[in-house]
Write a protein that holds these residues in place. Structure first.
Motif, mmCIF file in Angstrom:
data_model
loop_
_atom_site.group_PDB
_atom_site.id
_atom_site.type_symbol
_atom_site.label_atom_id
_atom_site.label_comp_id
_atom_site.label_asym_id
_atom_site.label_seq_id
_atom_site.Cartn_x
_atom_site.Cartn_y
_atom_site.Cartn_z
ATOM 1 N N LEU A 112 0.757 -1.280 -0.061
ATOM 2 C CA LEU A 112 0.077 0.013 -0.105
ATOM 3 C C LEU A 112 0.658 1.211 0.010
ATOM 4 O O LEU A 112 0.507 2.481 -0.651
ATOM 5 N N GLY A 113 1.970 1.030 0.634
ATOM 6 C CA GLY A 113 2.863 2.182 0.697
ATOM 7 C C GLY A 113 3.359 2.546 -0.940
ATOM 8 O O GLY A 113 3.478 3.804 -1.257
ATOM 9 N N TYR A 114 4.021 1.672 -1.664
ATOM 10 C CA TYR A 114 4.333 1.915 -2.655
ATOM 11 C C TYR A 114 3.163 2.445 -3.788
ATOM 12 O O TYR A 114 3.406 2.808 -5.050
ATOM 13 N N ILE A 115 1.727 2.076 -3.352
ATOM 14 C CA ILE A 115 0.784 2.331 -4.271
ATOM 15 C C ILE A 115 0.364 3.718 -4.035
ATOM 16 O O ILE A 115 0.177 4.551 -4.806
ATOM 17 N N LYS A 116 0.297 4.194 -2.618
ATOM 18 C CA LYS A 116 -0.458 5.309 -2.105
ATOM 19 C C LYS A 116 0.439 6.485 -1.580
ATOM 20 O O LYS A 116 0.315 7.829 -1.815
ATOM 21 N N TRP A 117 1.604 5.957 -0.713
ATOM 22 C CA TRP A 117 2.159 6.890 0.053
ATOM 23 C C TRP A 117 3.517 7.345 -0.546
ATOM 24 O O TRP A 117 3.700 8.593 -0.529
ATOM 25 N N ASN A 118 4.331 6.367 -0.959
ATOM 26 C CA ASN A 118 5.590 6.882 -1.551
ATOM 27 C C ASN A 118 5.352 6.930 -3.056
ATOM 28 O O ASN A 118 6.504 7.473 -3.831
ATOM 29 N N MET A 119 4.372 5.952 -3.692
ATOM 30 C CA MET A 119 4.082 6.233 -5.171
ATOM 31 C C MET A 119 5.135 5.676 -5.874
ATOM 32 O O MET A 119 5.509 5.714 -6.973
ATOM 33 N N GLY A 120 5.957 4.577 -5.216
ATOM 34 C CA GLY A 120 6.861 3.803 -5.920
ATOM 35 C C GLY A 120 6.569 3.214 -7.004
ATOM 36 O O GLY A 120 7.150 3.044 -8.203
ATOM 37 N N TYR A 121 5.216 2.537 -7.184
ATOM 38 C CA TYR A 121 4.921 1.872 -8.017
ATOM 39 C C TYR A 121 4.561 2.613 -9.587
ATOM 40 O O TYR A 121 4.943 2.375 -10.728
ATOM 41 N N HIS A 122 4.242 3.911 -9.250
ATOM 42 C CA HIS A 122 3.805 4.868 -10.132
ATOM 43 C C HIS A 122 5.354 5.394 -10.991
ATOM 44 O O HIS A 122 5.246 5.447 -12.204
ATOM 45 N N ALA A 123 6.366 5.478 -10.269
ATOM 46 C CA ALA A 123 7.512 5.870 -10.660
ATOM 47 C C ALA A 123 8.105 4.556 -11.622
ATOM 48 O O ALA A 123 8.586 4.787 -12.583
ATOM 49 N N MET A 124 7.800 3.197 -11.217
ATOM 50 C CA MET A 124 8.388 2.342 -12.162
ATOM 51 C C MET A 124 7.565 2.252 -13.188
ATOM 52 O O MET A 124 7.939 1.821 -14.462
ATOM 53 N N LEU A 125 6.123 2.425 -13.193
ATOM 54 C CA LEU A 125 5.244 2.340 -14.549
ATOM 55 C C LEU A 125 5.513 3.430 -15.391
ATOM 56 O O LEU A 125 5.039 3.543 -16.471
ATOM 57 N N ALA A 126 6.346 4.641 -14.833
ATOM 58 C CA ALA A 126 6.434 5.653 -15.717
ATOM 59 C C ALA A 126 7.634 5.362 -16.731
ATOM 60 O O ALA A 126 7.778 5.957 -17.531
ATOM 61 N N SER A 127 8.408 4.324 -16.471
ATOM 62 C CA SER A 127 9.404 3.834 -17.068
ATOM 63 C C SER A 127 8.770 2.720 -18.286
ATOM 64 O O SER A 127 7.602 2.577 -18.151
ATOM 65 N N PRO A 128 9.902 2.170 -18.904
ATOM 66 C CA PRO A 128 8.990 0.970 -19.815
ATOM 67 C C PRO A 128 8.575 -0.191 -19.368
ATOM 68 O O PRO A 128 8.200 -1.372 -19.737
ATOM 69 N N MET A 129 8.552 -0.116 -17.945
ATOM 70 C CA MET A 129 7.833 -1.290 -17.073
ATOM 71 C C MET A 129 6.416 -1.361 -17.172
ATOM 72 O O MET A 129 5.815 -0.583 -17.396
ATOM 73 N N SER A 130 5.822 -2.654 -17.400
ATOM 74 C CA SER A 130 4.629 -3.051 -17.218
ATOM 75 C C SER A 130 3.994 -3.438 -15.807
ATOM 76 O O SER A 130 5.064 -3.704 -14.910
ATOM 77 N N VAL A 131 2.971 -3.435 -15.528
ATOM 78 C CA VAL A 131 2.519 -4.033 -14.295
ATOM 79 C C VAL A 131 2.753 -5.252 -13.957
ATOM 80 O O VAL A 131 3.195 -5.806 -12.932
ATOM 81 N N ARG A 132 2.888 -6.191 -14.982
ATOM 82 C CA ARG A 132 3.358 -7.784 -14.976
ATOM 83 C C ARG A 132 5.016 -7.670 -14.426
ATOM 84 O O ARG A 132 5.253 -8.291 -13.705
ATOM 85 N N ASP A 133 5.707 -6.749 -15.154
ATOM 86 C CA ASP A 133 7.130 -6.656 -14.769
ATOM 87 C C ASP A 133 7.288 -6.368 -13.312
ATOM 88 O O ASP A 133 8.032 -6.784 -12.596
#
Length: 284
Positions: A112-133
């Motif tokens: 939940l932290g990577y989703i909402k609080w520090n937005m880490g997943y958003h940063a990863m998905l801003a690169s050529p990464m996909s959700v599956r990656d």
């Protein structure tokens, strides 16, 4: 009148042209997964000391309280459980149970932290990464945590005589599979949460009862008949039974394959749900 170029100017221009890098090749699936994994490994390097101590002490306390303390009473009163000293009955089960707790810790607040609080997943998905990656890399990181925690506990438990034979080493892959059977569906659950209220329900009304009623500390055959099927459909019961079978050398091929198959189904279905939950939450 134009000034003539030096005799080597054309050559220098050609060298510079040939030296200019071409378009970068896209990363392979494995490289993208390892890139995400390396990020989580870098993060873990900052906190590993506290993590290792906690993962060592928690199952150790269970081992001392239930396996050694309560075990001595059980052995004196009824001669153990199913022909085993109580310590050797309960230790393989704790191996599976502690992976459930590790999976909970890695799949709730952190996700939940990577989703909402520090937005880490958003940063990863801003690169050529996909959700599956992203999920592949994070699941690999969780598997590394499960491996570390289980190995530490099994080493300590072996010093206390918690295993009958060296065949108990096969508890390790079963325990990792058990932990992943919780990890993937809890990832899907966490991706649907707006706050941590749902985690309180998960800990109090799902995980804690599972620890008590999945055959960890006593056989499920002691339950009333209507309660036993409830234990049979839980991933923890299958992990406990499979670990206990290999640790005690009482493996019956059919039931053992069934336990592993159920755990694999939980992992696969949870992964499918996690991909869709993450895509719905993170992809515009």
């Amino acid at each position: 009148m134009a000034t003539p170029l030096p005799s080597d100017a054309g050559t220098d221009a050609g060298v510079r042209s040939r030296a200019r890098p071409g378009p970068r090749q896209p990363l392979s699936t494995a490289e993208r997964m390892l890139a995400v994994f390396s990020y989580f490994l870098t993060v873990y390097r900052r906190t590993w000391r506290g993590s290792i101590i906690g993962r060592f002490l928690s199952p150790l306390f269970f081992l001392l309280a239930m396996g050694v303390g309560l075990g001595s009473l059980v052995n004196d009163r009824v001669g153990g459980v199913d022909g085993l000293p109580y310590l050797q009955f309960v230790v393989p089960a704790i191996v599976a149970t502690q992976t459930m707790w590790v999976a909970m810790g890695e799949s709730t607040y952190q996700v939940l932290g990577y989703i909402k609080w520090n937005m880490g997943y958003h940063a990863m998905l801003a690169s050529p990464m996909s959700v599956r990656d992203v999920l592949r890399g994070h699941f690999l990181a969780v598997a590394a945590h499960l491996t570390t925690a289980t190995t530490i506990f099994m080493g300590v438990a072996a010093l206390f005589g918690g295993f009958r034979s060296v065949a108990a080493v096969f508890c390790l892959p079963i325990a990792i599979l058990t932990g992943l059977a919780f990890t993937t569906p809890i990832f899907a659950f966490t991706a649907r949460q707006e706050g941590d209220d749902g985690f309180n329900i998960l800990f109090r009304w799902v995980v804690t009862p599972l620890m008590l009623f999945s055959g960890t500390f006593f056989p499920v055959e002691q339950f009333p008949g209507w309660m036993q099927p409830i234990a049979w459909v839980t991933p923890l019961w299958h992990g406990v039974e499979a670990c206990r079978d290999v640790a005690t050398g009482a493996v019956a091929l059919g039931p053992f394959v069934g336990h592993v198959a159920v755990l694999a189904v939980y992992v696969a279905v949870g992964w499918w749900l996690a991909e869709r939950s993450f895509a719905a939450r993170l992809v515009p």
